[in-house]
Design a protein around this motif. Structure first.
Motif, PDB file in Angstrom:
ATOM      1  N   ASP A 404      47.935  44.000  53.356  1.00 44.36           N
ATOM      2  CA  ASP A 404      47.021  44.268  54.333  1.00 44.36           C
ATOM      3  C   ASP A 404      45.655  43.860  54.053  1.00 44.36           C
ATOM      4  OD1 ASP A 404      46.192  46.432  52.724  1.00 44.36           O
ATOM      5  OD2 ASP A 404      45.845  47.727  54.344  1.00 44.36           O
ATOM      6  N   SER A 405      45.329  43.283  52.843  1.00 43.06           N
ATOM      7  CA  SER A 405      43.840  43.079  52.290  1.00 43.06           C
ATOM      8  C   SER A 405      43.885  42.028  51.448  1.00 43.06           C
ATOM      9  CB  SER A 405      43.475  44.232  51.435  1.00 43.06           C
ATOM     10  OG  SER A 405      43.732  45.566  52.025  1.00 43.06           O
ATOM     11  N   PRO A 426      41.508  41.275  42.496  1.00 42.32           N
ATOM     12  CA  PRO A 426      42.216  41.078  43.942  1.00 42.32           C
ATOM     13  C   PRO A 426      42.650  42.258  44.473  1.00 42.32           C
ATOM     14  CG  PRO A 426      43.378  39.973  41.802  1.00 42.32           C
ATOM     15  CD  PRO A 426      42.325  40.825  41.348  1.00 42.32           C
ATOM     16  N   PHE A 427      42.547  42.498  45.715  1.00 46.15           N
ATOM     17  CA  PHE A 427      42.744  43.543  46.345  1.00 46.15           C
ATOM     18  C   PHE A 427      43.902  44.204  45.813  1.00 46.15           C
ATOM     19  CE2 PHE A 427      39.589  42.465  49.849  1.00 46.15           C
ATOM     20  CZ  PHE A 427      39.074  43.869  49.821  1.00 46.15           C
ATOM     21  N   GLY A 428      44.312  45.435  45.870  1.00 43.41           N
ATOM     22  CA  GLY A 428      45.509  46.167  45.219  1.00 43.41           C
ATOM     23  C   GLY A 428      45.286  46.370  43.842  1.00 43.41           C
ATOM     24  N   ALA A 429      44.103  46.431  43.070  1.00 40.05           N
ATOM     25  CA  ALA A 429      43.823  46.812  41.806  1.00 40.05           C
ATOM     26  C   ALA A 429      43.815  48.218  41.933  1.00 40.05           C
ATOM     27  CB  ALA A 429      42.622  46.169  41.347  1.00 40.05           C
ATOM     28  N   LYS A 430      44.640  48.724  40.789  1.00 37.63           N
ATOM     29  CA  LYS A 430      44.659  50.157  40.667  1.00 37.63           C
ATOM     30  C   LYS A 430      43.222  50.792  39.898  1.00 37.63           C
ATOM     31  CE  LYS A 430      49.648  51.188  40.814  1.00 37.63           C
ATOM     32  NZ  LYS A 430      49.756  50.423  41.844  1.00 37.63           N
ATOM     33  N   ILE A 431      42.939  51.824  40.269  1.00 41.15           N
ATOM     34  CA  ILE A 431      41.771  52.586  39.793  1.00 41.15           C
ATOM     35  C   ILE A 431      41.777  52.765  38.288  1.00 41.15           C
ATOM     36  CG2 ILE A 431      40.450  54.893  39.659  1.00 41.15           C
ATOM     37  CD1 ILE A 431      39.891  53.195  42.443  1.00 41.15           C
ATOM     38  N   GLN A 432      42.988  53.062  37.863  1.00 41.64           N
ATOM     39  CA  GLN A 432      43.181  53.399  36.525  1.00 41.64           C
ATOM     40  C   GLN A 432      42.918  52.327  35.629  1.00 41.64           C
ATOM     41  OE1 GLN A 432      46.687  55.252  37.185  1.00 41.64           O
ATOM     42  NE2 GLN A 432      48.121  53.400  36.782  1.00 41.64           N
ATOM     43  N   ASP A 433      43.315  51.069  36.248  1.00 36.68           N
ATOM     44  CA  ASP A 433      43.351  49.734  35.297  1.00 36.68           C
ATOM     45  C   ASP A 433      41.750  49.313  35.405  1.00 36.68           C
ATOM     46  OD1 ASP A 433      46.023  49.826  34.952  1.00 36.68           O
ATOM     47  OD2 ASP A 433      46.320  48.481  36.762  1.00 36.68           O
ATOM     48  N   ILE A 434      41.116  49.563  36.402  1.00 40.14           N
ATOM     49  CA  ILE A 434      39.867  49.154  36.747  1.00 40.14           C
ATOM     50  C   ILE A 434      38.879  50.209  35.737  1.00 40.14           C
ATOM     51  CG2 ILE A 434      37.874  49.180  38.258  1.00 40.14           C
ATOM     52  CD1 ILE A 434      39.688  48.938  40.351  1.00 40.14           C
ATOM     53  N   PHE A 467      42.303  48.075  51.991  1.00 36.99           N
ATOM     54  CA  PHE A 467      41.842  48.563  53.105  1.00 36.99           C
ATOM     55  C   PHE A 467      42.880  49.700  53.473  1.00 36.99           C
ATOM     56  CE2 PHE A 467      39.687  44.583  53.347  1.00 36.99           C
ATOM     57  CZ  PHE A 467      38.595  45.080  53.540  1.00 36.99           C
ATOM     58  N   SER A 468      44.099  49.753  53.356  1.00 44.78           N
ATOM     59  CA  SER A 468      45.068  50.844  53.589  1.00 44.78           C
ATOM     60  C   SER A 468      44.980  51.787  52.639  1.00 44.78           C
ATOM     61  CB  SER A 468      46.521  50.123  53.509  1.00 44.78           C
ATOM     62  OG  SER A 468      47.004  49.796  52.660  1.00 44.78           O
ATOM     63  N   ASP A 469      44.502  51.937  51.555  1.00 40.34           N
ATOM     64  CA  ASP A 469      44.245  52.938  50.463  1.00 40.34           C
ATOM     65  C   ASP A 469      42.743  53.356  50.374  1.00 40.34           C
ATOM     66  OD1 ASP A 469      44.871  54.977  48.854  1.00 40.34           O
ATOM     67  OD2 ASP A 469      45.638  53.877  47.264  1.00 40.34           O
ATOM     68  N   LEU A 470      42.223  53.146  49.477  1.00 38.14           N
ATOM     69  CA  LEU A 470      40.641  53.169  49.138  1.00 38.14           C
ATOM     70  C   LEU A 470      39.738  52.120  49.665  1.00 38.14           C
ATOM     71  CD1 LEU A 470      41.280  54.665  45.502  1.00 38.14           C
ATOM     72  CD2 LEU A 470      40.574  55.808  47.461  1.00 38.14           C
ATOM     73  N   ALA A 471      39.373  51.997  50.801  1.00 36.06           N
ATOM     74  CA  ALA A 471      38.632  50.984  51.379  1.00 36.06           C
ATOM     75  C   ALA A 471      37.126  51.132  50.609  1.00 36.06           C
ATOM     76  CB  ALA A 471      38.340  50.947  52.837  1.00 36.06           C
ATOM     77  N   THR A 472      36.594  50.164  50.420  1.00 32.75           N
ATOM     78  CA  THR A 472      35.018  50.344  49.712  1.00 32.75           C
ATOM     79  C   THR A 472      34.377  49.038  50.119  1.00 32.75           C
ATOM     80  OG1 THR A 472      34.000  50.391  47.550  1.00 32.75           O
ATOM     81  CG2 THR A 472      36.272  49.515  47.556  1.00 32.75           C
ATOM     82  N   GLY A 473      33.001  49.312  50.231  1.00 38.92           N
ATOM     83  CA  GLY A 473      31.998  48.491  50.381  1.00 38.92           C
ATOM     84  C   GLY A 473      31.709  47.605  49.034  1.00 38.92           C
ATOM     85  N   GLY A 474      32.420  48.391  47.783  1.00 37.72           N
ATOM     86  CA  GLY A 474      32.088  47.884  46.551  1.00 37.72           C
ATOM     87  C   GLY A 474      31.307  48.733  45.268  1.00 37.72           C
ATOM     88  N   SER A 475      30.848  49.923  46.055  1.00 42.71           N
ATOM     89  CA  SER A 475      30.229  50.897  44.828  1.00 42.71           C
ATOM     90  C   SER A 475      31.463  51.786  44.514  1.00 42.71           C
ATOM     91  CB  SER A 475      29.160  51.775  45.793  1.00 42.71           C
ATOM     92  OG  SER A 475      29.064  52.930  45.000  1.00 42.71           O
TER      93      SER A 475
END
Lengths: 605, 181
Positions: A404-405, A426-434, A467-475
């Motif tokens: 969806d993103s 790319p959208f879909g990146a997981k928080i733990q990997d980031i 957008f369907s999980d953790l939407a963010t403006g980038g912060s």
């Protein structure tokens, strides 16, 4: 008021064609050359541009960078954001106070230097940082503070202080800033190499409708955080009735912890301007406005030059790229230190020379926006993506990212990590990997999307940015186990209290009440029922506020109650039944005991 | 089982709410059939004689004695009702909340235009309860169960509320009783 100042004011008004809608430019110019906009100055401005004095005063009193009373020749604005505090901003503040012999909020007796606090200035990856008028002083240390104060005492022009030069275009003579880009991870869309003009040239071979369709097919969604489909917004704006239409680029990134737009404007300005031009073609607009936050004023001259270069290359102006009937140009509108102006309708108010008050919707800007004409307001990063979509195709773009993103997201990562900076995923990146990429260890919490977003705990680090999980403006701000998370929450609530425009009572008063109740809890005078109160009140504020600020301001409290409840529960003590634990009789009697010189006989220690 | 007991107090108020209660006129005869009055200025009983069903509080908390009284009411009453704007919002006494206590005392006893106080004495007898830093509404000090707004709430409002409460019926106040302009 001296004749000289009157002359300056008249000249500035004249230079702006005595246009009431350009009041921001007028007062900013006067503030810059005279140091303040005094009561007399307001009268004269009102007379010159033909409006009521109160309209001028409402603007001056609204924006943090404008002032009625004279400030020092140089204003040192210390960023007191939570990330800066994590990196030692309090120590830096003390060092400034010591070197200057004044406290935060004061001006030196010679009238040269004012010291004050300011919320996030978009330098979290090089915190603690401060603004010296328009000059950014990043990565401050006590030694640097000493050198800065010594320099300013000799000469109040902050541009003469040697702070070094940053990477990339920060070292350009027109920027000349010590700011660093810190681009750590480049993705395929924004930070990939591209040739300027390719996207625009492709666009004018298509019909405007085809361009709108292409953006729709690409599934591009707004990058400011809300994620509205860009193509749809353009379609509405294109379809709306109006003899004039406008494109506005929202470069007022004020969300604490966000700094991606600063880097995009420094390095990828061509993608931004080109995206705006393509939007102008698609919608049928001839004018674009880049609304640049006041904190990024150091980029203005550089960006003006880049606009000129694009005009010279026929990418802007009359007959863009030689296309008959396609005229488009861009001007830069400076903000003046107001978080709320990142909200699109408040931003439009500001562009119109008004207080940054949000407007009631509907009508949406697509129908009735800037100067009551159909307007499309898009994020800096959205325009960058548009340019690349035209260059490489809608399918190429929609294939990147998650279901969806589509596309990539540029994240500003800061806080408790080894490598703060800019990351494009790319959208879909997981928080733990980031977190792994950023070198974060012992992570207690991640704030996704800034204080208006959400605090998540380690059990949720397998969630992903989309957008369907953790939407963010980038912060994205990382807090390790050393952080006192609820203290941080309190600071963010203070921020929202400060930045609320005050129009909707639930937001104006409700955020104060939420912060107050949190304060009781932190002082050990809370009770479990307070959490239900906070959730209830937070729900009311979200439901009954008309703009995004009020609709998200309770989030720091609400998301920590949801995801970090034990932190709250730990602070709760057993309270006396029927009594309000928040009431502190000893504190309430303190003044009277001091004045009377005796202790209470009813409430003894 | 005897009649339920009711207690009332005027803290930092003007007794207007109590006057309004007396304005129920001859219905007061019905009221004494329904309830016994315990601690209250109406019967001048100074100390609680036991547990009460209802406590009516007029006025907010301006001094330590108000706080002490209010806490006593909370301890002795099953249901505590804030009556009138001072109990609910602090009311007129809370106008002093915008200035520090010292300034307030100085204005009242030293600097006010009509003050005659050649010796410059600010009353501070140990019999006088100490003032709080500001005036607090009752629900900031103890838990309050119900609120009856008005300045004062009309006799009919008080009557309807008490009767509904004593008969365990929902309170239905006609619009005229809850409009204040």
């Amino acid at each position: 008021m001296s004749e000289n100042i009157s002359k300056i004011i008249k000249e500035v008004c004249e230079a702006n064609n005595k246009d009431r809608t350009r009041l921001m430019d007028i007062v900013e110019a006067i503030q810059e050359s005279v140091g303040c906009v005094s009561s007399d100055a307001m009268n004269l401005i009102a007379e010159e541009i033909g409006c009521h004095r109160v309209e001028v005063e409402s603007v001056i009193s609204f924006y943090a960078f404008l002032s009625k009373r004279p400030k020092g020749k140089v204003a040192i604005r210390l960023c007191n954001d939570s990330v800066d505090k994590m990196k030692g901003a309090d120590e830096i503040a003390k060092a400034f106070e010591k070197e200057l012999g004044i406290e935060v909020g004061q001006t030196t007796s010679d009238g040269k230097i004012t010291l004050e606090n300011t919320p996030c200035i978009g330098m979290c990856d090089q915190a603690p940082a401060a603004l010296l008028n328009q000059v950014v002083a990043p990565s401050l240390t006590v030694e640097k503070v000493k050198a800065i104060v010594a320099g300013l005492q000799k000469d109040t022009d902050p541009s003469k202080i040697s702070l070094g030069l940053g990477d990339g275009n920060n070292a350009d003579s027109l920027v000349g800033s010590a700011v660093n880009n810190n681009i750590i991870k480049k993705g395929d869309v924004i930070f990939a190499d591209n040739e300027s003009g390719t996207g625009l040239k492709k666009a004018i071979t298509l019909s405007p409708e085809e361009v709108v369709d292409m953006v729709k097919i690409s599934n591009l969604r707004g990058r400011g955080g809300a994620g509205f489909p860009t193509g749809l917004k353009w379609q509405f704006t294109r379809a709306a009735q109006g003899d004039q239409k406008y494109i506005i680029c929202n470069a007022d990134e004020g969300e604490p912890g966000t700094f991606k737009d600063r880097v995009l404007l420094t390095e990828k300005f061509d993608l931004v301007f080109e995206g705006m031009t393509i939007a102008g073609y698609a919608i049928g607009a001839t004018e674009g406005v880049l609304y640049l936050r006041g904190e990024y004023a150091y980029l203005r001259t550089f960006l003006e030059k880049k606009l000129k270069e694009r005009r010279d290359a026929s990418f802007l102006g009359k007959k863009v790229c030689g296309k008959d009937g396609f005229d488009f140009d861009i001007r830069i509108q400076m903000g003046a230190g107001a978080y709320i102006c990142g909200e699109e309708s408040a931003l439009i108010s500001s562009c119109e020379g008004l207080r940054g008050d949000p407007k009631t919707r509907p009508p949406f800007p697509a129908q009735r926006g800037y100067l009551a004409k159909p307007t499309s307001v898009n994020n800096v990063e959205t325009f960058c993506s548009v340019t690349r979509i035209l260059e490489k195709g809608a399918d190429w773009f929609s294939d990147i990212g998650s279901v969806d993103s589509a596309g990539t997201k540029v994240l500003s990562i800061s806080g408790a990590c080894k490598n703060p900076g800019i990351y494009e995923y790319p959208f879909g990146a997981k928080i733990q990997d980031i977190l792994k990429d950023a070198g974060a260890e012992n992570t207690q919490a991640v704030l996704v999307g800034g204080p208006s977003g959400q605090f998540i705990n380690p059990s949720e680090f397998s969630r992903s940015i989309c957008f369907s999980d953790l939407a963010t403006g980038g912060s994205m701000v990382v807090f390790d186990t050393k952080s006192d998370l609820l203290k941080v929450v309190e600071e963010y609530m203070e921020f929202f209290v400060e930045e609320s425009c005050g129009y909707c009572t639930p937001c104006r008063a409700g955020n104060v009440l939420m912060k107050e109740r949190l304060g009781y809890i932190l002082a050990g005078r809370g009770e479990i029922a307070d959490l239900a109160y906070l959730e209830d009140l937070g729900g009311t504020i979200k439901k009954a506020s008309r703009c995004g600020l009020g609709q998200t301001s309770p989030n720091p409290i609400l998301t920590t109650i949801k995801n970090f409840k034990p932190l709250y529960e730990k602070l709760m003590k057993k309270q006396e039944e029927g009594m309000q634990p928040s009431f502190d009789i000893k504190a309430a009697l303190g003044d009277a005991e001091r004045i009377a010189g005796r202790k209470s006989v009813i409430y003894t220690d | 089982m005897g009649k339920p007991k009711i207690a009332t107090a005027s803290l930092a108020g003007c007794f207007g709410c109590h006057m309004s209660l007396l304005d129920i006129d001859d219905r007061i005869l019905k009221l004494v059939e329904l309830v016994d009055f315990d601690k209250s200025p109406i019967d001048d009983i100074k100390k609680f004689s036991g547990r009460c069903l209802v406590g009516l509080i007029e006025g907010g908390c301006a001094n330590e004695e108000n706080v002490h009284n209010l806490k006593e009411f909370r301890k002795h009453c099953d249901i505590l009702i804030s009556v009138g704007d001072c109990a609910i919002n602090g009311g007129l006494p809370a106008m002093r909340n915008v200035m520090p206590l010292k300034e307030c005392l100085d204005e009242a006893y030293l600097n006010g235009p009509t003050v005659y106080n050649p010796e410059g004495i600010v009353p501070s007898d140990k019999e006088l309860p100490l003032l709080l830093d500001k005036v607090y509404p009752c629900h900031h000090v103890v838990k309050i169960d119900y609120y009856l707004p008005g300045c004062p709430p009309s006799a009919d409002t008080l009557w309807e509320a008490l009767v509904a409460l004593l008969n365990n019926k929902p309170l239905e106040l006609p619009y005229e009783l809850i409009k204040y302009d």
